[in-house]
Design a protein around this motif. Structure first.
Motif, PDB file in Angstrom:
ATOM      1  N   ALA A 129      -2.640  -4.887  12.903  1.00  0.00           N
ATOM      2  CA  ALA A 129      -1.426  -4.078  12.858  1.00  0.00           C
ATOM      3  C   ALA A 129      -1.137  -3.451  14.225  1.00  0.00           C
ATOM      4  CB  ALA A 129      -1.569  -2.996  11.796  1.00  0.00           C
TER       5      ALA A 129
ATOM      6  N   GLN B 278       3.850   2.352   7.526  1.00  0.00           N
ATOM      7  CA  GLN B 278       3.330   1.236   6.740  1.00  0.00           C
ATOM      8  C   GLN B 278       3.809   1.279   5.297  1.00  0.00           C
ATOM      9  OE1 GLN B 278      -0.918   0.211   8.734  1.00  0.00           O
ATOM     10  NE2 GLN B 278      -0.721   2.327   8.036  1.00  0.00           N
TER      11      GLN B 278
ATOM     12  N   LEU C 183      -3.435   3.110  11.554  1.00  0.00           N
ATOM     13  CA  LEU C 183      -2.984   1.792  11.122  1.00  0.00           C
ATOM     14  C   LEU C 183      -4.115   1.135  10.340  1.00  0.00           C
ATOM     15  CD1 LEU C 183      -1.207   0.523  14.367  1.00  0.00           C
ATOM     16  CD2 LEU C 183      -0.136   1.436  12.304  1.00  0.00           C
TER      17      LEU C 183
END
Length: 511
Positions: free
Chosen positions: A345, A296, A340
């Motif tokens: 996501a 991320q 996440l």
């Protein structure tokens, strides 16, 4: 975590926020629930700002700018120095809060605060280096020079994955340049924004009243609040970090009113592994760049082109690393992969992996991992996808830990594939061949803002201007001469003689 709900992050979060100076009433009674991706639990109920609130904050920031620009730049730098001191003193607490709210491992939470400290140091020095040029003029007894002036209110829109550093990259530079700042953080990470705003308030108090009220504003809320910041004519510059879809909307709106944009958007970043690469070094760099922060980062590695001669030496070792990596509570020592950010996501990751299979990809990993029975948190095993061609989901960025691995034979063809996707912030080549390295960083090589040799694409330093997302031509908010984006340039000509050059033959009757 061995047991479900064996501890509460909400109480710790409240303690941290209170210690940093956030008023308790800002954490309860609001309509927006702030959650931790670590457990999925609610941390606070924050209050969204209304459109009337946003209008008032921007108005105060504009009025503050008109006063702030009058202070000498080194004096403005003193405020940023004080902010850096507050960040140093509270690094552990703010870094912990970043980990709790964004799901980063402890070292990355602390590292983000360190970036804030670093940019404060950079900006303090910059406050004495806002140089302009003296320009040779064709006119006798004249001097021509350029000067740089503050631009106005700087709007900052930040994303969840770097919830505080992005603001600091912008704010530290904008403040020394003479601008005021209004910040709209991600609606997924409002608590770290409240904490940062409180630390800035401490620095402003130590500045002993020399900063005007409203110099730095904070707007909490969803898209509507951000749109107000983008649409307001009193905001001549907006720096926005997020997806390319968001950037297209923001960029178009700003262009419509001739405002400036700094856009740091998604990055479908790639690396090339050549036959001469040090495979031990490559393995470590690739694994961290692709899996760290659960994929991320805007600079996460997502595509890997491996020469056919070393493919069977590197890829099986990568699979082994993917299978053995520690996944779990990012607050615990030894964890590399945290959660996440949310279910959205996770769903996007699964959709991308399904599409990769439809294009003939072989998927290793990618499944959801049970951590302490926390059903509201989304932990996954990073996915490695072997795929023959760059197509389908490989050409799109998925903000999750997916690495697409493809073999190649010809370096020029690999570079062409590397550059073929529209997104791209950063890039790398792993080689011990000087010619290959130089080709990659040349105008014929990578088209990204960062082009690295024998280091992964993640981990940009404060001193570099970064280069920005290639689709927008934007640049990073800090480093090099990027300060010029926060100022306007004027060219000044001074006539110190007694004559005024006129076109040949022109005469005036002056009486």
């Amino acid at each position: 975590m061995s047991q479900a709900h064996s501890f509460s992050l909400a109480a710790e979060t409240t303690d941290i926020l209170t210690s940093l100076g956030v008023a308790p009433e800002r954490l309860r009674g609001g309509t927006r629930t702030a959650r931790s991706p670590i457990t999925g639990e609610a941390l606070a109920q924050v209050h969204d700002d209304t459109q009337a609130d946003a209008t008032a904050v921007i108005a105060r920031a504009h009025a503050a700018f008109l006063q702030w620009r009058l202070l000498p730049a080194p004096k403005r730098g003193e405020l940023v120095r004080l902010l850096g001191e507050e960040l140093r003193a509270n690094k552990a607490a703010l870094g912990r809060l970043v980990s709790i709210e964004a799901g980063k491992i402890v070292s990355e939470g602390l590292g983000e605060v360190q970036e804030m400290i670093d940019i404060c140091d950079f900006a303090v020095g910059l406050s004495r280096q806002l140089y302009g040029l003296t320009i040779a003029t064709e006119r006798a007894e004249h001097r021509m020079m350029e000067t740089w002036h503050p631009l106005g209110v700087t709007g900052v829109i930040s994303a969840f994955n770097f919830p505080v550093a992005v603001w600091a990259w912008n704010a530290a530079i904008a403040l020394v340049c003479g601008n005021s700042v209004v910040w709209k953080p991600s609606e997924k990470t409002p608590l770290t924004a409240l904490a940062t705003d409180a630390l800035l308030a401490r620095a402003l108090q130590r500045f002993r009243g020399e900063a005007p009220d409203g110099l730095a504003g904070l707007l909490l809320g969803g898209r509507a609040v951000g749109e107000m910041l983008v649409d307001d004519a009193r905001v001549p510059l907006v720096s926005a970090t997020g997806s390319t879809a968001m950037g297209r909307v923001v960029g178009a709106c700003l262009a419509g009113r001739f405002a400036r944009a700094i856009l740091e958007l998604g990055g479908n970043n790639a690396a090339i592994v050549t036959p001469t690469a040090d495979l031990d070094l490559t393995l470590r760099a690739v694994a961290f760049a692709a899996m760290g922060t659960a994929g991320q980062r805007c600079t996460s590695l997502r595509r890997l082109f491996v020469h056919a001669d070393v493919y069977e030496q590197l890829v099986p070792r990568l699979k082994q690393a993917y299978a053995s990596v520690a996944i779990g509570n990012p607050l615990e020592q030894g964890t590399l992969i945290g959660p996440l950010i949310d279910r959205g996501a996770y769903d996007a990751m699964q959709d991308a992996l399904s599409a990769a299979k439809d294009h003939g990809g072989r998927v290793f990993g990618g499944e959801r991992v049970s951590v302490g029975g926390l059903n509201e948190a989304y932990y996954v095993r990073p996915a490695l996808v072997e795929i023959a061609a760059q197509a389908g989901p490989v050409e799109r960025e998925t903000f999750a830990p997916i690495l697409y691995v493809m073999p190649y034979r010809d370096l020029d063809a690999a570079i062409e594939l590397h550059n073929a996707v529209p997104q791209g912030l950063s890039s790398s080549i792993f080689t011990n061949d000087l010619r290959e390295a130089e080709l990659f960083v040349s105008s014929r090589g990578s088209d990204c803002g960062i082009a690295n040799v024998n280091i992964g694409p993640s981990g940009a330093e404060i001193g570099g201007a970064f280069g920005g997302e290639k689709e927008t031509g934007g640049g990073r908010e800090s480093g090099s001469d990027s300060w010029k984006a926060y100022m306007r340039r004027a060219t000044n000509t001074v006539n110190y003689g007694r004559s005024l050059p006129l076109a040949q033959g022109v005469k005036f009757d002056l009486g």
